[in-house]
Scaffold this motif. Structure first.
Motif, PDB file in Angstrom:
ATOM      1  N   ALA A  73       1.276  10.476  -2.913  1.00 24.74           N
ATOM      2  CA  ALA A  73       1.254   9.102  -3.433  1.00 24.74           C
ATOM      3  C   ALA A  73       1.200   9.100  -4.964  1.00 24.74           C
ATOM      4  O   ALA A  73       1.935   8.348  -5.622  1.00 24.74           O
ATOM      5  N   CYS A  74       0.351   9.955  -5.522  1.00 25.09           N
ATOM      6  CA  CYS A  74       0.218  10.002  -6.985  1.00 25.09           C
ATOM      7  C   CYS A  74       1.511  10.515  -7.624  1.00 25.09           C
ATOM      8  O   CYS A  74       2.024   9.916  -8.578  1.00 25.09           O
ATOM      9  N   ASP A  75       2.059  11.602  -7.061  1.00 24.48           N
ATOM     10  CA  ASP A  75       3.313  12.171  -7.601  1.00 24.48           C
ATOM     11  C   ASP A  75       4.437  11.133  -7.574  1.00 24.48           C
ATOM     12  O   ASP A  75       5.225  11.015  -8.513  1.00 24.48           O
ATOM     13  N   LYS A  94      -8.435   8.208 -13.492  1.00 27.59           N
ATOM     14  CA  LYS A  94      -9.085   9.480 -13.153  1.00 27.59           C
ATOM     15  C   LYS A  94      -9.838   9.409 -11.836  1.00 27.59           C
ATOM     16  O   LYS A  94      -9.943  10.394 -11.119  1.00 27.59           O
ATOM     17  N   ALA A  95     -10.401   8.259 -11.539  1.00 27.60           N
ATOM     18  CA  ALA A  95     -11.200   8.132 -10.316  1.00 27.60           C
ATOM     19  C   ALA A  95     -10.747   6.908  -9.536  1.00 27.60           C
ATOM     20  O   ALA A  95     -10.237   5.949 -10.125  1.00 27.60           O
ATOM     21  N   ASP A 144       0.842  -1.195   0.000  1.00 26.58           N
ATOM     22  CA  ASP A 144       0.000   0.000   0.000  1.00 26.58           C
ATOM     23  C   ASP A 144       0.876   1.244   0.000  1.00 26.58           C
ATOM     24  O   ASP A 144       1.877   1.313   0.716  1.00 26.58           O
ATOM     25  N   ILE A 145       0.474   2.206  -0.819  1.00 26.64           N
ATOM     26  CA  ILE A 145       1.214   3.464  -0.933  1.00 26.64           C
ATOM     27  C   ILE A 145       0.228   4.585  -0.672  1.00 26.64           C
ATOM     28  O   ILE A 145      -0.745   4.745  -1.411  1.00 26.64           O
ATOM     29  N   SER A 146       0.459   5.301   0.419  1.00 25.20           N
ATOM     30  CA  SER A 146      -0.510   6.330   0.782  1.00 25.20           C
ATOM     31  C   SER A 146       0.216   7.617   1.142  1.00 25.20           C
ATOM     32  O   SER A 146       1.422   7.628   1.392  1.00 25.20           O
ATOM     33  N   TYR A 150      -3.503  -0.410  -8.237  1.00 21.63           N
ATOM     34  CA  TYR A 150      -4.924  -0.095  -8.049  1.00 21.63           C
ATOM     35  C   TYR A 150      -5.017   1.269  -7.357  1.00 21.63           C
ATOM     36  O   TYR A 150      -4.316   1.512  -6.362  1.00 21.63           O
ATOM     37  N   PHE A 151      -5.892   2.134  -7.874  1.00 25.12           N
ATOM     38  CA  PHE A 151      -6.185   3.418  -7.231  1.00 25.12           C
ATOM     39  C   PHE A 151      -7.359   3.143  -6.290  1.00 25.12           C
ATOM     40  O   PHE A 151      -8.501   3.015  -6.727  1.00 25.12           O
ATOM     41  N   VAL A 152      -7.066   3.031  -4.995  1.00 19.67           N
ATOM     42  CA  VAL A 152      -8.076   2.551  -4.041  1.00 19.67           C
ATOM     43  C   VAL A 152      -8.979   3.699  -3.592  1.00 19.67           C
ATOM     44  O   VAL A 152     -10.198   3.604  -3.634  1.00 19.67           O
ATOM     45  N   GLU A 153      -8.344   4.770  -3.138  1.00 17.53           N
ATOM     46  CA  GLU A 153      -9.110   5.970  -2.771  1.00 17.53           C
ATOM     47  C   GLU A 153      -8.149   7.144  -2.823  1.00 17.53           C
ATOM     48  O   GLU A 153      -6.952   6.954  -3.023  1.00 17.53           O
ATOM     49  N   ALA A 154      -8.682   8.348  -2.649  1.00 18.91           N
ATOM     50  CA  ALA A 154      -7.840   9.541  -2.725  1.00 18.91           C
ATOM     51  C   ALA A 154      -6.590   9.336  -1.869  1.00 18.91           C
ATOM     52  O   ALA A 154      -6.682   8.928  -0.709  1.00 18.91           O
TER      53      ALA A 154
END
Lengths: 133, 365
Positions: free
Chosen positions: B62-64, B78-79, B56-58, B102-106
């Motif tokens: 995280a996105c950058d 996108k979502a 997990d990467i939070s 996987y993009f789990v949540e913001a």
């Protein structure tokens, strides 16, 4: 596991049947086919080839791996099982009958007696399985 | 001492043949590789892939961070609830590993990496993360069960926790949902529809048993390999490694160069290759025209000259024919043959996948 007692065996898991005409039929044992898994291709030996005992003469291939088949005796290859080209799975389903691999004319039929008996082969594979664990 | 997944006893109870795979004691086959393979193509099979590692990467960045770490661009997600396949590259553009993110949540992502590379992957991810506000949390306590095949989702829904079942049923392909410690991705490594389910290791045996009771066929690593190759999917360590770029591994479609400001690790090396006219070698699909079996590391020839070698090869249970990936010199396509035990056997070059919707994607003649 029930090993046919009328056959002789090798440590490389071939079985050998001495026929009435002095020829021998060769295949692989039920233990060997189970270890290999589903067979999908058999490369048959060259008919009329003169071979020594221990020569790699054929190849059986499962999905996962290829295995050499060795001549159990010195002699001349006389026939290969043509049915295996279209149905290699016969080696899995009928290793001692329909799944035979080839026949050969041994130089000396008494060489057959030097091979492993069913009892000796059974003891040999029992040791093989222990090594695995 | 090999490592065991939470399902080790379940595999042994099913009399599976166990092998050491990357230090893990894993089932290669339960009854018959071909039957297991066809069960997945025709109905439904399941694989224990708990030897793979979820990470997990939070955090705020995280996105950058992932946009620098990975060659594919997570900004394409996108979502939340979407997944992306990507390579993780070194500075030379070589593949450290391939993974699903996987993009789990913001501000929270999950990546799943290969068993054979998990330690080096984690070390690399941590070394690359020092300049970012991210927390990297390996989740070795999670088991992963892949349920795959045209009948997989129908069989799995009723067995998921109630709070996850409806979300799973509504998932589009390549999407994911989560409820507590359970996680479902509509992803896989077989070319079939299905789920990859992550769940607490302590609950894995019960879920596995429930799937068994529902008629799902347990399938081993042997079938997993033949299924992925038919589906045209690369295997890390075979088809690419740290010395091979995605461009030479048929994975250029996973490299996103669109955003020029995104300087991901390995980008400069890939751009240099592209500027010089492209990679020297490419990955192609091969189908053996005659009987026989293709394996990895067989020489590939064109006009009597060796132009490359196979990287993965097997007998395709769906096609009843041998198939392979091969890395060959670019420009040598056409009139290829593979040297099998010294014999040159003609092959047809095809664009993977080899199998789609249970049938061949090509005509042999």
């Amino acid at each position: 596991m029930s090993l046919p007692s009328d056959l002789m065996y090798t440590e490389s898991h071939e079985w050998v049947r001495l026929n009435d005409d002095g020829s021998v039929t060769v295949g692989i044992t039920d233990y060997a086919q189970a270890q290999l898994g589903d067979l999908v291709f058999v490369e048959s030996p060259e008919v009329d080839a003169d071979v020594d005992a221990g020569d790699a003469v054929a190849v059986v291939e499962s999905v996962k791996a290829a295995s050499d088949i060795y001549a159990p005796l010195a002699g001349r290859i006389s026939e290969s099982n043509g049915a295996l080209a279209d149905a290699p799975e016969l080696v899995n389903t009928s290793p001692y009958e329909d799944g035979w691999l080839f026949t050969m004319a041994p130089n000396d039929t008494s060489d057959v007696e030097e091979l492993l008996s069913a009892e000796s082969y059974e003891a040999f594979i029992a040791g093989d399985e222990e090594d695995e664990d | 001492m090999t490592k065991q997944t939470p399902l080790n006893a379940a595999h042994r109870a099913l009399n599976a043949r166990m092998v050491d795979f990357a230090g893990w004691d894993m089932p290669v086959q339960y009854t018959s590789l071909i039957e297991e393979h066809l069960a997945v193509r025709r109905d439904c099979g399941m694989f224990d892939v708990s030897h793979m590692l979820a990470v997990d990467i939070s955090g705020e960045q995280a996105c950058d961070y992932l946009r620098v770490l990975l060659a594919n661009d997570v900004a394409r997600l996108k979502a939340p609830g979407k997944a992306l396949y990507s390579c993780m590259l070194n500075d030379k553009g070589g593949v450290i590993d391939d993974l699903i993110v996987y993009f789990v949540e913001a501000q929270r992502y999950r990546v799943v990496v290969n068993a054979g590379t998990r330690d080096k992957d984690l070390a690399w991810m941590e070394s690359q993360g020092s300049d970012f506000a991210v927390t990297i949390t390996p989740r070795p306590e999670l088991a992963i069960i892949a349920v795959q095949g045209p009948g997989a989702r129908d069989k799995a829904h009723a067995l998921l926790p109630a709070e996850l079942a409806a979300a799973a049923e509504a998932l589009p392909r390549f999407a994911c949902a989560e409820a507590g410690d359970w996680f479902v991705g509509r992803t896989g490594y077989t070319g079939e529809d299905g789920y990859e389910v992550m769940l607490p290791g302590a609950q894995a045996a019960a879920f596995w048993q429930a799937l068994l009771d529902a008629g799902v066929t347990p399938a081993g690593l042997g079938a997993r390999d033949t299924l992925r190759l038919e589906a045209g999917m690369n295997l890390y360590g075979n088809d690419m490694d740290e010395t091979i770029t995605p461009l030479a591994a048929g994975l250029d479609w996973t490299v996103s160069l669109k955003d020029e400001s995104r300087r991901f690790t390995g980008r400069a090396a890939l751009e240099a290759i592209i500027d010089a006219g492209g990679p020297d070698e490419i990955l192609v699909g091969l189908v053996l025209k005659d009987r026989g079996v293709l394996r990895a590391h067989m020489p590939v020839e064109a006009g009597g000259e060796v132009v490359g070698e196979t990287t993965s090869g097997t007998f395709s249970p769906t096609l009843n024919r041998a198939i392979a990936f091969a890395r060959i010199r670019r420009g040598s396509e056409g009139g290829l043959s593979v040297s099998v035990r010294g014999k040159s056997l003609p092959v047809k070059q095809v664009t993977p996948p080899f199998v789609k919707n249970g049938a061949a994607t090509f005509l042999l003649r």
